[in-house]
Design a protein around this motif. Sequence first.
Motif, PDB file in Angstrom:
ATOM      1  N   VAL A 175       0.860  -1.186   0.000  1.00 15.01           N
ATOM      2  CA  VAL A 175       0.000   0.000   0.000  1.00 15.01           C
ATOM      3  C   VAL A 175       0.896   1.235   0.000  1.00 15.01           C
ATOM      4  CG1 VAL A 175      -1.801   1.270   1.223  1.00 15.01           C
ATOM      5  CG2 VAL A 175      -1.784  -1.228   1.287  1.00 15.01           C
ATOM      6  N   ASP A 176       0.564   2.192  -0.839  1.00 13.73           N
ATOM      7  CA  ASP A 176       1.320   3.443  -0.915  1.00 13.73           C
ATOM      8  C   ASP A 176       0.890   4.337   0.244  1.00 13.73           C
ATOM      9  OD1 ASP A 176       2.741   5.693  -1.624  1.00 13.73           O
ATOM     10  OD2 ASP A 176       1.454   6.216  -3.317  1.00 13.73           O
ATOM     11  N   VAL A 177       1.591   4.231   1.383  1.00  9.73           N
ATOM     12  CA  VAL A 177       1.206   4.944   2.594  1.00  9.73           C
ATOM     13  C   VAL A 177       2.008   6.231   2.747  1.00  9.73           C
ATOM     14  CG1 VAL A 177       1.146   4.866   5.117  1.00  9.73           C
ATOM     15  CG2 VAL A 177       0.471   2.851   3.785  1.00  9.73           C
ATOM     16  N   HIS A 178       1.299   7.341   2.875  1.00 13.76           N
ATOM     17  CA  HIS A 178       1.884   8.616   3.246  1.00 13.76           C
ATOM     18  C   HIS A 178       1.476   8.879   4.690  1.00 13.76           C
ATOM     19  CE1 HIS A 178       1.658  10.009  -1.255  1.00 13.76           C
ATOM     20  NE2 HIS A 178       2.110   8.775  -1.112  1.00 13.76           N
ATOM     21  N   THR A 179       2.248   9.669   5.406  1.00 11.56           N
ATOM     22  CA  THR A 179       1.898   9.968   6.798  1.00 11.56           C
ATOM     23  C   THR A 179       1.861  11.475   7.031  1.00 11.56           C
ATOM     24  OG1 THR A 179       4.223   9.743   7.459  1.00 11.56           O
ATOM     25  CG2 THR A 179       2.812   7.797   7.716  1.00 11.56           C
ATOM     26  N   ALA A 180       1.030  11.858   7.991  1.00  8.86           N
ATOM     27  CA  ALA A 180       0.905  13.268   8.372  1.00  8.86           C
ATOM     28  C   ALA A 180       0.655  13.336   9.867  1.00  8.86           C
ATOM     29  CB  ALA A 180      -0.246  13.922   7.601  1.00  8.86           C
ATOM     30  N   GLY A 181       0.977  14.477  10.468  1.00  6.57           N
ATOM     31  CA  GLY A 181       0.788  14.655  11.900  1.00  6.57           C
ATOM     32  C   GLY A 181      -0.683  14.779  12.269  1.00  6.57           C
ATOM     33  N   TRP A 182      -0.993  14.410  13.512  1.00 13.92           N
ATOM     34  CA  TRP A 182      -2.381  14.455  13.975  1.00 13.92           C
ATOM     35  C   TRP A 182      -2.940  15.869  13.942  1.00 13.92           C
ATOM     36  CZ3 TRP A 182      -5.981  10.951  14.428  1.00 13.92           C
ATOM     37  CH2 TRP A 182      -7.159  11.280  15.112  1.00 13.92           C
ATOM     38  N   GLU A 183      -2.067  16.855  14.064  1.00 14.00           N
ATOM     39  CA  GLU A 183      -2.553  18.240  14.065  1.00 14.00           C
ATOM     40  C   GLU A 183      -3.193  18.626  12.742  1.00 14.00           C
ATOM     41  OE1 GLU A 183       1.687  18.174  12.657  1.00 14.00           O
ATOM     42  OE2 GLU A 183       0.573  17.281  14.320  1.00 14.00           O
ATOM     43  N   SER A 184      -2.923  17.881  11.680  1.00 10.38           N
ATOM     44  CA  SER A 184      -3.537  18.167  10.380  1.00 10.38           C
ATOM     45  C   SER A 184      -4.614  17.144  10.021  1.00 10.38           C
ATOM     46  CB  SER A 184      -2.467  18.196   9.281  1.00 10.38           C
ATOM     47  OG  SER A 184      -1.805  16.940   9.174  1.00 10.38           O
ATOM     48  N   ALA A 185      -5.135  16.425  11.033  1.00  7.15           N
ATOM     49  CA  ALA A 185      -6.072  15.332  10.772  1.00  7.15           C
ATOM     50  C   ALA A 185      -7.373  15.785  10.120  1.00  7.15           C
ATOM     51  CB  ALA A 185      -6.375  14.583  12.068  1.00  7.15           C
ATOM     52  N   ALA A 186      -7.739  17.060  10.280  1.00  6.14           N
ATOM     53  CA  ALA A 186      -8.975  17.532   9.638  1.00  6.14           C
ATOM     54  C   ALA A 186      -8.912  17.363   8.133  1.00  6.14           C
ATOM     55  CB  ALA A 186      -9.223  18.992  10.003  1.00  6.14           C
ATOM     56  N   ALA A 187      -7.707  17.395   7.564  1.00  2.90           N
ATOM     57  CA  ALA A 187      -7.554  17.215   6.123  1.00  2.90           C
ATOM     58  C   ALA A 187      -7.948  15.813   5.683  1.00  2.90           C
ATOM     59  CB  ALA A 187      -6.111  17.506   5.706  1.00  2.90           C
ATOM     60  N   ALA A 188      -7.901  14.861   6.604  1.00  4.12           N
ATOM     61  CA  ALA A 188      -8.265  13.484   6.277  1.00  4.12           C
ATOM     62  C   ALA A 188      -9.710  13.372   5.821  1.00  4.12           C
ATOM     63  CB  ALA A 188      -8.047  12.591   7.491  1.00  4.12           C
ATOM     64  N   LEU A 189     -10.554  14.266   6.337  1.00  6.69           N
ATOM     65  CA  LEU A 189     -11.989  14.123   6.134  1.00  6.69           C
ATOM     66  C   LEU A 189     -12.423  14.405   4.705  1.00  6.69           C
ATOM     67  CD1 LEU A 189     -13.275  15.704   9.462  1.00  6.69           C
ATOM     68  CD2 LEU A 189     -12.319  13.435   9.025  1.00  6.69           C
ATOM     69  N   ASP A 190     -11.514  14.908   3.878  1.00  6.08           N
ATOM     70  CA  ASP A 190     -11.838  15.130   2.469  1.00  6.08           C
ATOM     71  C   ASP A 190     -11.618  13.883   1.616  1.00  6.08           C
ATOM     72  OD1 ASP A 190     -12.570  17.871   2.666  1.00  6.08           O
ATOM     73  OD2 ASP A 190     -10.444  18.417   2.800  1.00  6.08           O
ATOM     74  N   ALA A 191     -11.044  12.841   2.182  1.00  7.13           N
ATOM     75  CA  ALA A 191     -10.800  11.613   1.425  1.00  7.13           C
ATOM     76  C   ALA A 191     -12.118  10.906   1.117  1.00  7.13           C
ATOM     77  CB  ALA A 191      -9.882  10.686   2.217  1.00  7.13           C
ATOM     78  N   PRO A 192     -12.180  10.169   0.004  1.00 15.38           N
ATOM     79  CA  PRO A 192     -13.421   9.451  -0.314  1.00 15.38           C
ATOM     80  C   PRO A 192     -13.763   8.362   0.697  1.00 15.38           C
ATOM     81  CG  PRO A 192     -11.659   8.879  -1.856  1.00 15.38           C
ATOM     82  CD  PRO A 192     -11.159  10.041  -1.058  1.00 15.38           C
ATOM     83  N   LEU A 193     -12.741   7.836   1.394  1.00 18.50           N
ATOM     84  CA  LEU A 193     -12.962   6.859   2.459  1.00 18.50           C
ATOM     85  C   LEU A 193     -12.044   7.207   3.618  1.00 18.50           C
ATOM     86  CD1 LEU A 193     -14.024   4.219   3.725  1.00 18.50           C
ATOM     87  CD2 LEU A 193     -12.243   2.995   2.446  1.00 18.50           C
TER      88      LEU A 193
END
Length: 280
Positions: A175-193
């Motif tokens: 799986v092509d996994v990228h990582t980001a800090g929890w402080e930017s987790a709101a950006a996750a909510l734009d993903a289709p899943l």
Amino acid sequence: MTTRTPADARRAAVLGSPIAHSLSPVLHRAAYRELGLGAWSYERFEVDEAALPSFVEGLDDSWAGLSLTMPLKRAVIPLLDEVTATAASVEAVNTVVFTADGRRVGDNTDIPGMVAALRERGVDKVESAAVLGAGATASSALAALSLICTGPVTAYVRSEARAQEMRGWGERLGVDVHTAGWESAAAALDAPLVIATTPAGAADALAGAVPGTPGTLFDVLYEPWPTALASAWQSRGGAVVGGLDLLVHQAVLQVEQMTGRVPAPLTAMRQAGEQALASR
């Protein structure tokens, strides 16, 4: 352990610590009733890592299988004769089946259970996804995503050590996994899943950041339910898959493996789980 009587009686149980909250007995017993397996029993036992070897060694041939929750999913592996490729892929076993010749076979039904729960809601393929958290459930989420996600997965984590772990699992699982800090987790909510694997309350603060047209949220919690994030997601018209969906689908696979009866009664098991949660 007592020898089975009558001759067709079989035993199964869920082990873990803590275990009192587990819904597994409710689900499995509902399946036995629906399948007419009146002589079968399913219990729960408080067992930690130190006690696990002696517990397993003490089981007699009346036992059909075990369900395992934390902290036993990795601790059980050295006690087994065989581990399926699915379980080996994440180094976690949540199901042990005792074969007719006495062998102990470990499997992981969380991964196909996640895929089945998503497919039930019409999610067969996604171009990208986000994972909130980096624990054992997150690695199972990556394994599930390896089967349905055609593009990158971004994991939102709280430390660089966790980020390295998730990238490592991504390499192992393809799986092509990228990582980001929890402080930017709101950006996750734009993903289709979005798959939320965090403990209760950890993602509540994200509820206010749910976009106007959200995709699908898979929140692995089932108590309390709905979570703040799931409630906000539903209010904006997004599809939500919950922890009970996962619990039921993985339990269906466990019942099928332990009893040899296919298909297990998904609807009856889900109804039993819903009723048990409503009464808490």
